[in-house]
Design a protein around this motif. Structure first.
Motif, PDB file in Angstrom:
ATOM      1  N   LYS A 191     -20.464  56.095 144.500  1.00  0.00           N
ATOM      2  CA  LYS A 191     -21.051  57.176 145.298  1.00  0.00           C
ATOM      3  C   LYS A 191     -22.040  56.625 146.320  1.00  0.00           C
ATOM      4  CE  LYS A 191     -21.070  61.173 142.359  1.00  0.00           C
ATOM      5  NZ  LYS A 191     -21.878  61.858 141.363  1.00  0.00           N
ATOM      6  N   LEU A 192     -22.660  55.510 145.986  1.00  0.00           N
ATOM      7  CA  LEU A 192     -23.621  54.873 146.894  1.00  0.00           C
ATOM      8  C   LEU A 192     -22.940  53.792 147.732  1.00  0.00           C
ATOM      9  CD1 LEU A 192     -26.507  54.573 144.272  1.00  0.00           C
ATOM     10  CD2 LEU A 192     -26.358  56.232 146.127  1.00  0.00           C
ATOM     11  N   HIS A 193     -21.608  53.820 147.740  1.00  0.00           N
ATOM     12  CA  HIS A 193     -20.776  52.919 148.558  1.00  0.00           C
ATOM     13  C   HIS A 193     -20.775  51.477 148.078  1.00  0.00           C
ATOM     14  CE1 HIS A 193     -20.356  56.366 151.103  1.00  0.00           C
ATOM     15  NE2 HIS A 193     -21.650  56.401 151.324  1.00  0.00           N
ATOM     16  N   LEU A 194     -21.188  51.261 146.828  1.00  0.00           N
ATOM     17  CA  LEU A 194     -21.020  49.918 146.274  1.00  0.00           C
ATOM     18  C   LEU A 194     -19.548  49.754 145.899  1.00  0.00           C
ATOM     19  CD1 LEU A 194     -24.317  50.352 144.574  1.00  0.00           C
ATOM     20  CD2 LEU A 194     -23.746  48.056 145.361  1.00  0.00           C
ATOM     21  N   PRO A 195     -19.015  48.531 145.983  1.00  0.00           N
ATOM     22  CA  PRO A 195     -17.582  48.349 145.710  1.00  0.00           C
ATOM     23  C   PRO A 195     -17.286  48.364 144.210  1.00  0.00           C
ATOM     24  CG  PRO A 195     -18.603  46.251 146.238  1.00  0.00           C
ATOM     25  CD  PRO A 195     -19.684  47.283 146.355  1.00  0.00           C
ATOM     26  N   ALA A 196     -17.690  49.425 143.536  1.00  0.00           N
ATOM     27  CA  ALA A 196     -17.562  49.504 142.085  1.00  0.00           C
ATOM     28  C   ALA A 196     -16.206  50.070 141.693  1.00  0.00           C
ATOM     29  CB  ALA A 196     -18.676  50.382 141.525  1.00  0.00           C
ATOM     30  N   GLU A 197     -15.716  49.616 140.544  1.00  0.00           N
ATOM     31  CA  GLU A 197     -14.365  50.008 140.160  1.00  0.00           C
ATOM     32  C   GLU A 197     -14.152  49.790 138.665  1.00  0.00           C
ATOM     33  OE1 GLU A 197      -9.857  48.852 141.516  1.00  0.00           O
ATOM     34  OE2 GLU A 197     -11.516  47.782 142.443  1.00  0.00           O
ATOM     35  N   SER A 198     -13.345  50.682 138.065  1.00  0.00           N
ATOM     36  CA  SER A 198     -12.862  50.437 136.705  1.00  0.00           C
ATOM     37  C   SER A 198     -11.536  49.714 136.819  1.00  0.00           C
ATOM     38  CB  SER A 198     -12.613  51.753 135.965  1.00  0.00           C
ATOM     39  OG  SER A 198     -13.812  52.449 135.801  1.00  0.00           O
ATOM     40  N   VAL A 199     -11.467  48.559 136.226  1.00  0.00           N
ATOM     41  CA  VAL A 199     -10.242  47.770 136.301  1.00  0.00           C
ATOM     42  C   VAL A 199      -9.414  48.047 135.051  1.00  0.00           C
ATOM     43  CG1 VAL A 199      -9.357  45.411 136.297  1.00  0.00           C
ATOM     44  CG2 VAL A 199     -11.404  45.960 137.618  1.00  0.00           C
ATOM     45  N   SER A 200      -8.139  48.304 135.227  1.00  0.00           N
ATOM     46  CA  SER A 200      -7.281  48.530 134.054  1.00  0.00           C
ATOM     47  C   SER A 200      -6.841  47.178 133.497  1.00  0.00           C
ATOM     48  CB  SER A 200      -6.052  49.355 134.440  1.00  0.00           C
ATOM     49  OG  SER A 200      -5.102  49.253 133.384  1.00  0.00           O
ATOM     50  N   ILE A 201      -7.360  46.857 132.309  1.00  0.00           N
ATOM     51  CA  ILE A 201      -7.019  45.544 131.742  1.00  0.00           C
ATOM     52  C   ILE A 201      -5.576  45.519 131.238  1.00  0.00           C
ATOM     53  CG2 ILE A 201      -9.336  44.724 131.240  1.00  0.00           C
ATOM     54  CD1 ILE A 201      -9.017  45.693 128.407  1.00  0.00           C
ATOM     55  N   ASP A 202      -5.054  46.697 130.853  1.00  0.00           N
ATOM     56  CA  ASP A 202      -3.645  46.742 130.437  1.00  0.00           C
ATOM     57  C   ASP A 202      -2.751  46.385 131.616  1.00  0.00           C
ATOM     58  OD1 ASP A 202      -4.327  47.406 127.931  1.00  0.00           O
ATOM     59  OD2 ASP A 202      -4.081  49.579 128.197  1.00  0.00           O
ATOM     60  N   LYS A 203      -3.071  46.985 132.772  1.00  0.00           N
ATOM     61  CA  LYS A 203      -2.284  46.719 133.968  1.00  0.00           C
ATOM     62  C   LYS A 203      -2.392  45.240 134.362  1.00  0.00           C
ATOM     63  CE  LYS A 203      -2.246  48.618 138.413  1.00  0.00           C
ATOM     64  NZ  LYS A 203      -2.968  49.480 139.383  1.00  0.00           N
ATOM     65  N   MET A 204      -3.595  44.714 134.274  1.00  0.00           N
ATOM     66  CA  MET A 204      -3.824  43.322 134.636  1.00  0.00           C
ATOM     67  C   MET A 204      -3.040  42.388 133.717  1.00  0.00           C
ATOM     68  SD  MET A 204      -7.504  41.405 135.049  1.00  0.00           S
ATOM     69  CE  MET A 204      -7.981  41.904 136.691  1.00  0.00           C
ATOM     70  N   LYS A 205      -3.051  42.710 132.426  1.00  0.00           N
ATOM     71  CA  LYS A 205      -2.342  41.871 131.453  1.00  0.00           C
ATOM     72  C   LYS A 205      -0.832  41.928 131.719  1.00  0.00           C
ATOM     73  CE  LYS A 205      -1.254  41.797 126.632  1.00  0.00           C
ATOM     74  NZ  LYS A 205      -1.418  42.449 125.336  1.00  0.00           N
ATOM     75  N   THR A 206      -0.319  43.130 131.962  1.00  0.00           N
ATOM     76  CA  THR A 206       1.108  43.285 132.237  1.00  0.00           C
ATOM     77  C   THR A 206       1.488  42.510 133.499  1.00  0.00           C
ATOM     78  OG1 THR A 206       0.928  45.493 131.325  1.00  0.00           O
ATOM     79  CG2 THR A 206       2.935  45.029 132.545  1.00  0.00           C
ATOM     80  N   GLN A 207       0.662  42.622 134.512  1.00  0.00           N
ATOM     81  CA  GLN A 207       0.929  41.939 135.778  1.00  0.00           C
ATOM     82  C   GLN A 207       1.002  40.423 135.585  1.00  0.00           C
ATOM     83  OE1 GLN A 207      -1.762  43.236 138.883  1.00  0.00           O
ATOM     84  NE2 GLN A 207      -1.226  41.506 140.204  1.00  0.00           N
ATOM     85  N   VAL A 208       0.031  39.873 134.850  1.00  0.00           N
ATOM     86  CA  VAL A 208      -0.004  38.419 134.628  1.00  0.00           C
ATOM     87  C   VAL A 208       1.190  37.986 133.775  1.00  0.00           C
ATOM     88  CG1 VAL A 208      -1.328  36.529 133.574  1.00  0.00           C
ATOM     89  CG2 VAL A 208      -2.500  38.285 134.908  1.00  0.00           C
ATOM     90  N   ASN A 209       1.487  38.748 132.720  1.00  0.00           N
ATOM     91  CA  ASN A 209       2.599  38.369 131.847  1.00  0.00           C
ATOM     92  C   ASN A 209       3.948  38.467 132.555  1.00  0.00           C
ATOM     93  OD1 ASN A 209       1.341  37.454 129.522  1.00  0.00           O
ATOM     94  ND2 ASN A 209       1.039  39.533 128.736  1.00  0.00           N
ATOM     95  N   SER A 210       4.130  39.474 133.414  1.00  0.00           N
ATOM     96  CA  SER A 210       5.431  39.546 134.099  1.00  0.00           C
ATOM     97  C   SER A 210       5.567  38.445 135.145  1.00  0.00           C
ATOM     98  CB  SER A 210       5.730  40.923 134.688  1.00  0.00           C
ATOM     99  OG  SER A 210       4.598  41.618 134.957  1.00  0.00           O
ATOM    100  N   LEU A 211       4.425  38.073 135.734  1.00  0.00           N
ATOM    101  CA  LEU A 211       4.457  36.964 136.691  1.00  0.00           C
ATOM    102  C   LEU A 211       4.963  35.681 136.019  1.00  0.00           C
ATOM    103  CD1 LEU A 211       1.963  36.524 139.446  1.00  0.00           C
ATOM    104  CD2 LEU A 211       2.305  34.499 138.078  1.00  0.00           C
ATOM    105  N   PHE A 212       4.446  35.392 134.823  1.00  0.00           N
ATOM    106  CA  PHE A 212       4.880  34.176 134.119  1.00  0.00           C
ATOM    107  C   PHE A 212       6.298  34.317 133.573  1.00  0.00           C
ATOM    108  CE2 PHE A 212       0.299  33.296 134.007  1.00  0.00           C
ATOM    109  CZ  PHE A 212       0.339  31.999 134.501  1.00  0.00           C
ATOM    110  N   SER A 213       6.621  35.523 133.118  1.00  0.00           N
ATOM    111  CA  SER A 213       7.971  35.731 132.585  1.00  0.00           C
ATOM    112  C   SER A 213       9.012  35.445 133.657  1.00  0.00           C
ATOM    113  CB  SER A 213       8.121  37.155 132.056  1.00  0.00           C
ATOM    114  OG  SER A 213       7.257  37.344 130.962  1.00  0.00           O
ATOM    115  N   SER A 214       8.723  35.875 134.902  1.00  0.00           N
ATOM    116  CA  SER A 214       9.711  35.611 135.948  1.00  0.00           C
ATOM    117  C   SER A 214       9.620  34.158 136.433  1.00  0.00           C
ATOM    118  CB  SER A 214       9.577  36.614 137.100  1.00  0.00           C
ATOM    119  OG  SER A 214       8.340  36.481 137.698  1.00  0.00           O
ATOM    120  N   ARG A 215       8.407  33.604 136.477  1.00  0.00           N
ATOM    121  CA  ARG A 215       8.288  32.208 136.917  1.00  0.00           C
ATOM    122  C   ARG A 215       9.021  31.258 135.966  1.00  0.00           C
ATOM    123  NH1 ARG A 215       2.383  29.811 137.709  1.00  0.00           N
ATOM    124  NH2 ARG A 215       2.319  31.493 139.221  1.00  0.00           N
ATOM    125  N   PHE A 216       8.860  31.493 134.665  1.00  0.00           N
ATOM    126  CA  PHE A 216       9.503  30.613 133.676  1.00  0.00           C
ATOM    127  C   PHE A 216      10.899  31.113 133.276  1.00  0.00           C
ATOM    128  CE2 PHE A 216       4.908  29.789 132.422  1.00  0.00           C
ATOM    129  CZ  PHE A 216       4.838  28.575 133.087  1.00  0.00           C
TER     130      PHE A 216
END
Ligand SMILES: [Zn+2]
Length: 586
Positions: free
Chosen positions: A343-368
């Protein structure tokens, strides 16, 4: 003021009165008791924020009559409960005491373990088939351990908290007892590490069901508005920890128990200095839900002020406050709720750790070209790797951690430090590099410490702490007691300085891995004048050689009103010589 203090006669009288005040080493049982109050999740700025609203005898006992270090920050990145409590009492960071998270992956047991669970022990006070708990993961000893060594066990050392880790880690290896609650029922428990049965006083406390009066209660603010209720919601099972734990009633419950402990264990009545660490957990349980800028947290802090005043008054009645040293700090701060900061224009955010984990795991799954779980868990901003998945593809630890770090950056992290890198001490020679070096532990298998974007948290509602930024690192550090020159000290201080300072004043060895400095600017210089035949040493305190900057002079009355003792007449604001020497060695 200056001319009066320069008078040699007055200086002599002040010296004499301070000397007779009983300042000395652990061996002559002065002080009778050291009490360390750790507030779980309490930011350093709260003391200023609510300054005008504190009453007499609570926080102001420390602020007005003690030495308050207003710029105390953890110098590491993993600002969590278990590391924070371990740091305060060991006087070192995770790289020294080994506790770098509340829970971690145990590669041998092949499961997640908590910082204190110990299969060699059982819980005491409830029937449970699970493992008990102990400080067995600590890689360094504590202030209490050193007190025990110095007095050959005559000192008694206890830890009390709602959370096991917050009671156990501060009590160290040689602690006589650590007590915490069974989360479901609120029953006070301990572990066979300490004893096979609860002491009678603790059993009686549990039998009297003293926690029940806090259930089905409304917590109201000063205007009578209900802030929270401890009534379970219809049809929903809720634990004592969640219901009562997120209200000030939990602090009442803890203080009731701590008072019984002091009374029945006769703390402050033995032949040597005793140590009690009380960690107040309620602030954290509520703080995660509502954030630091909510009216609830303000009400919690103001109620805690009254609860502390009551507790300090109790200590005064029990043994006279002149015989007690009190230290106050916190295990970590907290980030603002992202929506509030945004609200005060700080770059604040809730990060979804589930989404982050899925993203990282699919990246490696396709790389390997091989579907697997490469990152086992993200405890934002920390990622635990699945070493087996990488080893099956012949990818070594260092390479795997670097690859995960890069993937975390792609997923939004600002940077990363790998376990291998930290083990080698291979970090940039920067303040941030040092913070991550201090966060290293050999425990926990393969991991990567992500550097989060400021004001991001890894929870979907409420807020969190676990970053290297000031909102998480800034905590109070204040001392009350005869050796301390009252005043506000704005010099650099860290929570590791607490154990170093108290050890020095007690005349005992600092904890094994302590890296903190003695906060000399809050202590008048002293010189030894004689040794008594009984082995206790008298100290004559000379006047500080630097001039005070507007600090209060005169008599301090302890809050019990039992005794007055002179305030050290000169309060040194910034004894530049000592400070420069200390900072140069950091
Ligand atoms: Zn905490």
């Amino acid at each position: 003021m200056r001319s009066a203090l320069r008078s040699p006669v007055l200086a002599f009288l002040v010296c004499l009165s301070i000397t007779s005040g009983g300042f000395g080493s652990a061996y002559n049982a002065r002080p009778k008791l050291v009490v360390i109050v750790v507030i779980d999740q309490f930011r350093g700025d709260y003391l200023e924020r609510y300054h005008d609203q504190w009453g007499e005898g609570g926080f102001r006992l420390l602020l007005d009559h003690g030495a308050n270090f207003s710029d105390c920050n953890y110098n590491y990145a993993n600002t969590r409960t278990a590391p924070g409590h371990a740091t305060l009492l060991t006087g070192t960071y995770s790289s020294g005491h080994g506790i770098m998270a509340n829970e971690w992956w145990d590669p041998e047991k092949k499961r997640r373990v908590s910082s204190v669970e110990d299969e060699a022990t059982r819980l005491v006070g409830i029937s449970s088939t699970g493992p008990g708990a102990s400080p067995h993961n600590l890689l360094a000893d504590t202030l209490g351990d050193e007190l025990k060594l110095a007095t050959q066990g005559k000192s008694r050392v206890f830890g009390v908290a709602l959370k096991d880790r917050a009671a156990i880690l501060p009590a160290g290896f040689a602690g006589d007892g650590a007590y915490w609650i069974d989360q479901k029922t609120g029953t006070w428990i301990t572990s066979t590490y300490y004893r096979s049965e609860l002491p009678k006083w603790a059993q009686d406390f549990n039998d009297s069901k003293r926690g029940e009066k806090y259930l089905n209660q409304d917590w109201k603010d000063s205007d009578g508005k209900v802030l929270r209720t401890t009534k379970p919601s219809e049809g929903k099972a809720a634990s004592f920890y969640d219901l009562v734990g997120s209200t000030p009633f939990a602090n009442d419950y803890e203080f009731e128990f701590a008072k019984e402990l002091i009374t029945y264990e006769k703390l402050g009545n033995g032949p040597a200095t005793d140590l009690l660490v009380v960690s107040l957990s309620a602030n954290d349980i509520l703080g995660h839900k509502v954030g630091p800028d909510s009216p609830e947290m303000q009400a919690m802090a103001l109620t805690m002020d009254r609860q502390l005043a009551n507790f300090f008054e109790f200590l005064g009645h029990q043994m006279g406050l002149a015989n007690v040293w009190i230290a106050l700090s916190a295990d970590h701060g907290v980030a603002p709720v992202p929506a509030v900061a945004a609200k005060l224009h700080l770059p604040a955010e809730s990060v979804s750790i589930d989404k982050m984990k899925t993203q990282v795991n699919s990246l490696f799954s396709s790389r390997f070209a091989h579907q697997a779980e490469y990152v086992r868990e993200i405890d934002y901003p920390l990622a635990w790797l699945n070493s087996e998945s990488f080893l099956a593809l012949r990818v070594k630890e260092e390479e795997a951690e670097r690859a995960v770090g890069e993937a975390l950056k792609q997923a939004g992290m600002r940077g990363y430090y790998t376990r291998s890198q930290l083990e080698r001490g291979d970090v940039p020679n920067t303040e941030t590099g040092l913070k991550y070096l201090h966060s290293y532990s050999p425990l926990g298998g393969w991991y990567v410490l992500g550097v989060p974007v400021p004001y991001t948290v890894g929870v979907s509602s409420g807020t969190d702490h676990a970053s290297p930024y000031t909102y998480d690192t800034h905590v109070p550090l204040a001392f009350y007691g005869l050796p301390f020159q009252p005043g506000t000290y704005r010099s650099h201080a860290e929570p590791v300085d607490l154990a170093a300072t108290l050890a020095s004043l007690l005349g005992i060895n600092a904890p094994s891995h302590a890296i903190g400095r003695v906060l000399t600017e809050a202590l008048p210089p002293s010189r030894r004048v004689s040794n008594s035949p009984h082995g206790s040493e008298r100290e004559e305190r000379s006047m500080p050689s630097v001039e005070g900057r507007g600090f209060q002079q005169g008599a301090i009355r302890d809050s019990s009103g039992e005794r007055t003792f002179p305030a050290p007449a000169l309060a040194a604001a910034t004894p530049t010589r000592d400070l420069a020497a200390a900072e140069g060695s950091r």
